[in-house]
Write a protein that holds these residues in place. Structure first.
Motif, PDB file in Angstrom:
ATOM      1  N   SER A 227      38.532  49.955  40.428  1.00 46.37           N
ATOM      2  CA  SER A 227      38.344  50.745  41.654  1.00 46.37           C
ATOM      3  C   SER A 227      37.776  52.124  41.356  1.00 46.37           C
ATOM      4  N   ILE A 228      38.224  52.734  40.268  1.00 45.44           N
ATOM      5  CA  ILE A 228      37.762  54.080  39.920  1.00 45.44           C
ATOM      6  C   ILE A 228      36.328  54.057  39.385  1.00 45.44           C
ATOM      7  N   VAL A 229      36.046  53.116  38.493  1.00 44.68           N
ATOM      8  CA  VAL A 229      34.742  53.088  37.827  1.00 44.68           C
ATOM      9  C   VAL A 229      33.650  52.510  38.719  1.00 44.68           C
ATOM     10  N   TRP A 230      33.951  51.400  39.406  1.00 42.62           N
ATOM     11  CA  TRP A 230      32.929  50.724  40.214  1.00 42.62           C
ATOM     12  C   TRP A 230      33.192  50.787  41.720  1.00 42.62           C
ATOM     13  N   GLY A 231      34.294  51.406  42.127  1.00 41.24           N
ATOM     14  CA  GLY A 231      34.613  51.489  43.542  1.00 41.24           C
ATOM     15  C   GLY A 231      34.944  50.150  44.160  1.00 41.24           C
ATOM     16  N   ASP A 232      35.354  49.195  43.322  1.00 43.43           N
ATOM     17  CA  ASP A 232      35.598  47.839  43.800  1.00 43.43           C
ATOM     18  C   ASP A 232      36.597  47.165  42.856  1.00 43.43           C
ATOM     19  N   ALA A 233      37.759  46.791  43.382  1.00 44.44           N
ATOM     20  CA  ALA A 233      38.802  46.193  42.550  1.00 44.44           C
ATOM     21  C   ALA A 233      38.473  44.775  42.103  1.00 44.44           C
ATOM     22  N   SER A 234      37.441  44.164  42.686  1.00 40.97           N
ATOM     23  CA  SER A 234      37.129  42.776  42.376  1.00 40.97           C
ATOM     24  C   SER A 234      36.609  42.576  40.949  1.00 40.97           C
ATOM     25  N   LYS A 235      36.230  43.672  40.272  1.00 44.89           N
ATOM     26  CA  LYS A 235      35.720  43.539  38.894  1.00 44.89           C
ATOM     27  C   LYS A 235      36.859  43.707  37.878  1.00 44.89           C
ATOM     28  N   LYS A 236      38.052  43.309  38.300  1.00 45.25           N
ATOM     29  CA  LYS A 236      39.237  43.478  37.469  1.00 45.25           C
ATOM     30  C   LYS A 236      39.165  42.712  36.153  1.00 45.25           C
ATOM     31  N   GLU A 237      38.483  41.551  36.137  1.00 52.14           N
ATOM     32  CA  GLU A 237      38.411  40.767  34.895  1.00 52.14           C
ATOM     33  C   GLU A 237      37.564  41.493  33.839  1.00 52.14           C
ATOM     34  N   ILE A 238      36.470  42.120  34.293  1.00 49.85           N
ATOM     35  CA  ILE A 238      35.652  42.919  33.374  1.00 49.85           C
ATOM     36  C   ILE A 238      36.460  44.114  32.881  1.00 49.85           C
ATOM     37  N   ALA A 239      37.201  44.740  33.803  1.00 46.07           N
ATOM     38  CA  ALA A 239      38.033  45.891  33.444  1.00 46.07           C
ATOM     39  C   ALA A 239      39.084  45.497  32.414  1.00 46.07           C
ATOM     40  N   ALA A 240      39.666  44.310  32.568  1.00 44.88           N
ATOM     41  CA  ALA A 240      40.700  43.851  31.623  1.00 44.88           C
ATOM     42  C   ALA A 240      40.110  43.746  30.212  1.00 44.88           C
ATOM     43  N   ASP A 241      38.888  43.259  30.100  1.00 44.39           N
ATOM     44  CA  ASP A 241      38.238  43.171  28.790  1.00 44.39           C
ATOM     45  C   ASP A 241      38.001  44.553  28.194  1.00 44.39           C
ATOM     46  N   LEU A 242      37.578  45.486  29.039  1.00 47.77           N
ATOM     47  CA  LEU A 242      37.295  46.834  28.551  1.00 47.77           C
ATOM     48  C   LEU A 242      38.562  47.574  28.150  1.00 47.77           C
TER      49      LEU A 242
END
Length: 243
Positions: A227-242
């Motif tokens: 949500s902070i980086v892309w303004g969208d919580a749907s990219k949570k799987e990418i965030a988990a990897d990072l």
């Protein structure tokens, strides 16, 4: 079907198989080879799963919580309530316990009641300032009476609501951390599921930190990061990897 349910179903099947094998062993049937095969199946089952899948497993509603660990590990447990300032936080439980007859202090995040899914009543394990003050109170009690401390961490974060901020959320977390650093007794912190943000750090700091398999400890949840980086919580799987 969500990935976490897939792992739960196979876990249940393997557990049932292990119980059947145990019954065969009771009547003197050689089960060593099949027992080893079941262990190999479980290992293969969890090899190569994604970081997001591990987070889903860490959050699974059937994963044991604080009550289950306290009941399984300690001989007795006497819960202490309240922070002696404002009230009692249902997201944090703590008290005195006996471990093989030795008195200790236990503090834990509580997401739900035993055998219930009443997450809202415990604010999903997200502590308010009164919860962190209760934790600090118990730490000071342990230090005064020379009792080791064991903590169980399982929270997505500290409660981020306006009322918590008005009551000094950041200061209460800092006080909890500084109290752990100041006590002279041993502190063992156990991450049993989620370990998210400052809420986790308030209890997840000590002389030894241990983590269960398929648990996580991070500065922020994947949804919050996304949500902070892309303004969208749907990219949570990418965030988990990072993360």
């Amino acid at each position: 079907m969500r990935s976490r349910d897939k792992y739960t179903d196979l876990d249940k099947a393997l557990k049932d198989l292990e119980q059947s094998i145990s019954r065969l062993a009771e009547i003197n049937i050689d089960v060593e080879e099949i027992s080893l095969r079941v262990k190999d199946l479980r290992k293969e089952h969890y090899t190569g799963i994604s970081r997001w899948e591990r987070i889903e497993i860490a959050r699974h509603p059937e994963r044991p919580g604080a009550h289950e660990f306290i009941k399984a590990i300690f001989d007795e447990f006497w819960e202490v309530h309240g922070d002696r300032m404002y009230g009692d936080d249902p997201a944090v439980m703590g008290g005195l316990a006996l471990l093989d007859g030795n008195p200790i202090v236990v503090i834990a995040h509580r997401k739900r009641s035993p055998h219930k899914k009443d997450y809202a009543e415990h604010n999903y394990g997200m502590a308010s300032p009164e919860g962190h003050r209760k934790a600090a109170r118990l730490m000071e009690l342990a230090d005064k009476f020379d009792r080791p401390i064991v903590t169980f961490v399982n929270t997505p974060a500290a409660y981020p609501g306006i009322e918590a901020e008005n009551k000094g959320q950041a200061f209460s977390i800092a006080r909890s951390i500084s109290t752990i650093a100041a006590v002279r007794v041993p502190v063992i912190a156990c991450v049993i599921g989620e370990g998210g943000s400052g809420g986790a750090l308030a209890l997840g700091f000590g002389d030894r930190i241990v983590m269960l398999e398929n648990s996580f400890y991070s500065s922020i949840t994947p949804e919050g990061f996304s949500s902070i980086v892309w303004g969208d919580a749907s990219k949570k799987e990418i965030a988990a990897d990072l993360l």
